[in-house]
Write a protein that holds these residues in place. Structure first.
Motif, PDB file in Angstrom:
ATOM      1  N   ASP A 609      23.008 102.484  20.899  1.00  0.00           N
ATOM      2  CA  ASP A 609      23.022 103.184  19.531  1.00  0.00           C
ATOM      3  C   ASP A 609      22.781 102.408  18.323  1.00  0.00           C
ATOM      4  N   ALA A 612      19.686 104.027  16.262  1.00  0.00           N
ATOM      5  CA  ALA A 612      20.021 105.055  15.454  1.00  0.00           C
ATOM      6  C   ALA A 612      21.095 104.831  14.316  1.00  0.00           C
ATOM      7  N   THR A 613      21.829 103.978  14.503  1.00  0.00           N
ATOM      8  CA  THR A 613      22.938 103.537  13.579  1.00  0.00           C
ATOM      9  C   THR A 613      22.039 102.964  12.205  1.00  0.00           C
ATOM     10  N   THR A 615      18.831 103.202  11.365  1.00  0.00           N
ATOM     11  CA  THR A 615      17.828 104.275  10.923  1.00  0.00           C
ATOM     12  C   THR A 615      18.772 105.362  10.104  1.00  0.00           C
ATOM     13  N   GLU A 616      19.574 105.805  10.516  1.00  0.00           N
ATOM     14  CA  GLU A 616      20.661 106.838   9.891  1.00  0.00           C
ATOM     15  C   GLU A 616      21.161 105.988   8.542  1.00  0.00           C
ATOM     16  N   ARG A 647      15.253  96.303  22.336  1.00  0.00           N
ATOM     17  CA  ARG A 647      15.839  96.896  21.105  1.00  0.00           C
ATOM     18  C   ARG A 647      15.534  96.211  19.827  1.00  0.00           C
TER      19      ARG A 647
END
Length: 774
Positions: A609, A612-613, A615-616, A647
């Motif tokens: 994740d 996602a961390t 990009t958010e 990644r």
């Protein structure tokens, strides 16, 4: 095994199945012909009946012998005993037929009775050798007694139903009426069969057919007894078909049973917790037997001799059954006690036994000490050689430690690779005992050959006024043990007040750290990263601080190692990334080219994740991905898997910049530089600090700078504090620098003031910087 061998084995198996079905069909045809013959009242009914039973019994015996040859050794005895049962039935029926043909209509003779009794004995033995039967002599004896009790309990009931109105003087042929006990033996065998398949295991198909066979035989024997008692039995009636039918079912079980491999579960014996009905099974008919015995009393008030003898035998069997149950309960209690207090792998006392003994001796007149021992690197043994080898090593080490302790203490295994020694009295000083244990763990020659180097870290704690309960004593021993590990392992340490205070403070700090994120106790400071040629601030590294409510501001070195150890580094990293992106968004309007750098822990790098961390965080702050740099240590990158590299590649495709932090202090392997999608190297401050007096440090920085240029990477010199260091790294060719000379870590407001003074760079400067850093 070759393909040809496999095909041959499959062919043989298919041939055996076809032959078995053909044999069952042929024997079934014999039984059917006999049934039709007797139903149509054709001539020689008695002879046809006898020949049919003899033929099917012979076929069943051969089928059981064939099954014994197909099955492995543990099941061979079962089938051979069934074959013997069928052969005895064949012999008994043949003798019966021969004596009947010479004139005895119902030849109840002693040889025939002994043969049929022997067949009952072998059949019962076969049941006790089946795959579901108990594996212990005690269990088999108990199961046999269950059947005997049911059989004896049915004697008074049978007597009441059949012979209540028959005077004993009329029973002038004892051997003839001895055969009347056969139904009781059938029920005894049925009880044994139900008992062995009752503990909840999957029922083996041959046992199901065998149960149907016993039921058919019990019905046949019961009808035979009732007809003989009434004086109406005649040889050659349809009742006679039931006996060959029971033989047919046994032969079918043998012919159709596939070869079975006896698994460990089959060899495990009895179920430790049989169902309630299984426990009550032998006692259910006892009440009926007592009632039947009372009703069968003669007018004189005396019970018939057979009923009286049966009741005495029943009471004796019940008493023996209860004694076996009591003995089994005692064995079970002993086994449970061993399971509760003894470690099953090493044979040492376990944690429960150790704590029980420790609680007993605390508070007594003798001094008490605890040695807590943890094997060093034992996990690597399991990972490298497997758990079986690890268990073998653990067993051997426990024997060596037991010999080292001898009579000076109680040693127990209280965890996977953790042991404890309880010392009472003055038999041996705890330190001397710790030295003996470490010496006992010195690797032997065989262990050295395979690369196993067992050692241990030992913590010592003595009971004193500061200990309220045994848990306090164990806690102090644990504190000392971890101090021994920190001292380099293969050592021992005694718990001191300073160690205890440090451990308590550490535990309190971890507990406070769990609340730090939620209660907004963390804050960020930013240290500028400047362009060495122009002095312009090009970036800033976000550094987390902890504003502790009691201890004040704590540096990352104080709490980040604890966060990584406890897993709290993940929420801290997420918070830092989010807040750093928000901060960088506030200066993008004035200095669009300025970026922000954030350190990422190795644990976070391994999490899927992470993308996602990041990009958010950038999207939530409205920050362009190119304005964020993730700093990763060499060790975290080296330990990364292919998934980690993928990644990082995805992050680079999004525009995120990747910096290798503290370069030169880790592996510094050229093999991973071309695999990791990095954008810059940060030369560790230890090299920069020695530039002015160490030519090797100067050569190292120069080499790293050239290496980075060859790979198209930017270079940041960390820890620049003096003008001489600044001049040196600039002369070498480093593009950017970071350190106290350019600014200390400060709050966001102060950094924005510095950025405002720097002003936006000219177009040429930006272009040149971008070319250098990408």
């Amino acid at each position: 095994m070759s393909r040809k061998d496999i095909e041959q084995a499959i062919g043989r198996s298919a041939g055996q199945v076809r032959a078995g079905r053909a044999g069952v069909l042929a024997a079934g045809t014999v039984v059917a012909v006999e049934a039709v013959w007797l139903a149509l009242d054709l001539p020689e009914q008695a002879l046809v009946s006898d020949l049919g039973a003899i033929t099917v019994a012979a076929w069943a015996a051969l089928a059981c012998v064939g099954a014994a040859r197909r099955h492995p050794q543990p099941l061979r005895r079962f089938w051979l005993l069934l074959a013997a049962t069928m052969l005895l039935s064949l012999a008994g029926r043949a003798l019966w037929t021969s004596q009947r043909l010479v004139g005895d209509e119902l030849p109840h003779t002693l040889p025939i009775g002994l043969i049929f009794t022997a067949s009952l004995a072998t059949g019962t033995a076969a049941l006790l050798c089946s795959v579901a039967a108990p594996r212990t002599p005690l269990g088999r004896a108990r199961t046999l007694l269950d059947g005997v009790i049911v059989g004896l309990a049915l004697i008074p009931i049978g007597w009441l139903l059949l012979f209540r109105n028959v005077a004993l003087a009329d029973l002038h042929e004892p051997l003839r009426y001895a055969g009347l006990l056969y139904p009781l033996f059938d029920l005894m065998q049925l009880t044994i069969l139900v008992a062995v398949i009752g503990p909840g295991r999957p029922v083996w198909r041959p046992l199901t057919l065998l149960g149907v066979s016993l039921t058919v035989r019990a019905v046949a024997d019961a009808m035979y007894v009732s007809l003989v008692a009434a004086g109406t039995y005649q040889v050659g009636t349809l009742i006679d078909v039931l006996w060959p039918l029971s033989y047919l079912l046994i032969g079918a079980a043998a012919q159709l049973a596939p070869p079975r491999h006896v698994h460990r579960d089959d060899e495990a014996g009895e179920s430790p917790l049989p169902p309630r009905w299984r426990v009550a099974l032998p006692y259910l008919p006892v009440g009926g037997a007592i009632v039947a015995a009372l009703l069968a009393q003669q007018p004189s008030g005396h019970s018939p001799l057979p009923v009286f003898v049966a009741l005495l035998a029943l009471l004796a069997a019940l008493a023996l059954r209860q004694s076996l149950a009591a003995n089994e309960n005692l064995r079970l209690v002993g086994r449970l006690r061993q399971l509760a207090y003894v470690d099953q792998l090493t044979g040492l006392p376990n944690r429960l036994a150790f704590i029980r003994r420790l609680r007993t001796v605390l508070g007594g007149p003798q001094p008490v000490a605890v040695l807590l021992l943890d094997l060093d690197g034992f996990k690597q043994v399991n990972d490298r050689f497997g758990h079986s080898t690890g268990d073998t090593l653990l067993t051997g080490l426990s024997r060596r430690m037991r010999r080292a302790v001898a009579d000076d203490g109680m040693i127990a295994r209280i965890g996977g690779d953790e042991f404890a020694v309880l010392v009472t009295g003055r038999t041996a000083a705890p330190e001397r005992l710790a030295e003996r244990l470490l010496a006992a763990l010195h690797p032997s020659a065989g262990e050295e050959v395979v690369g196993v180097h067992p050692s241990a870290s030992i913590g010592i704690a003595e009971y004193g006024p500061q200990h309220v309960t045994y848990t306090d004593l164990l806690r102090d021993a644990d504190i000392a043990m971890y101090a021994a590990k920190a001292a380099g392992k293969s050592a021992y340490r005694r718990c001191t007040p300073a160690l205890r205070e440090s451990a308590v403070s550490r535990a309190e700090l971890i507990a406070d750290l769990r609340r730090a994120v939620d209660e907004q106790q963390l804050l960020l400071e930013f240290q500028p990263i400047v362009d060495l040629a122009t002095g312009t601030v090009r970036s800033a590294e976000a550094l987390v601080r902890w504003q502790h409510p009691r201890l004040g501001t704590l540096s990352p070195a104080r709490f980040l190692p604890l966060a990584e150890e406890t897993g709290l580094i993940l929420p801290i990293d997420r918070w830092v990334i989010r807040e750093a992106c928000r901060a960088a968004a506030t200066w993008q309007d004035r200095i669009p080219a300025a970026t922000v750098a954030v350190n990422i822990a190795a644990a976070h790098l391994r999490r899927p994740d992470l993308i996602a961390t990041v990009t958010e965080a950038t999207a939530g702050a409205g920050l362009a991905p190119r304005a964020l740099t993730l700093e990763l240590t060499e060790s975290a990158l080296i330990e990364g898997s292919d998934a980690v590299l993928d990644r990082l590649s995805q992050l680079r495709e999004l525009g995120i910049r990747i910096a290798i932090d503290d370069f030169g202090t880790g592996y510094s392997s050229l093999s991973y530089l071309h695999r990791i999608p990095a954008t810059e190297l940060k030369i560790d401050r230890s090299f920069v600090a020695r530039l002015s007096e160490d030519t090797r440090a100067y050569a190292t920085v120069e080499m790293v700078t050239r290496l980075a240029g060859a790979y198209g990477l930017g270079v940041v010199a960390e820890g620049v504090e003096t003008d001489r260091q600044h001049d040196a790294v600039a002369a070498i060719g480093c593009v950017q620098g970071q350190g106290y000379r350019y600014g200390r870590p400060a709050a966001l407001a102060e950094l924005r003031t510095v950025l405002a003074r720097s002003g936006p760079p000219d177009v040429n400067g930006v272009a040149e910087s971008d070319l250098t850093l990408t």
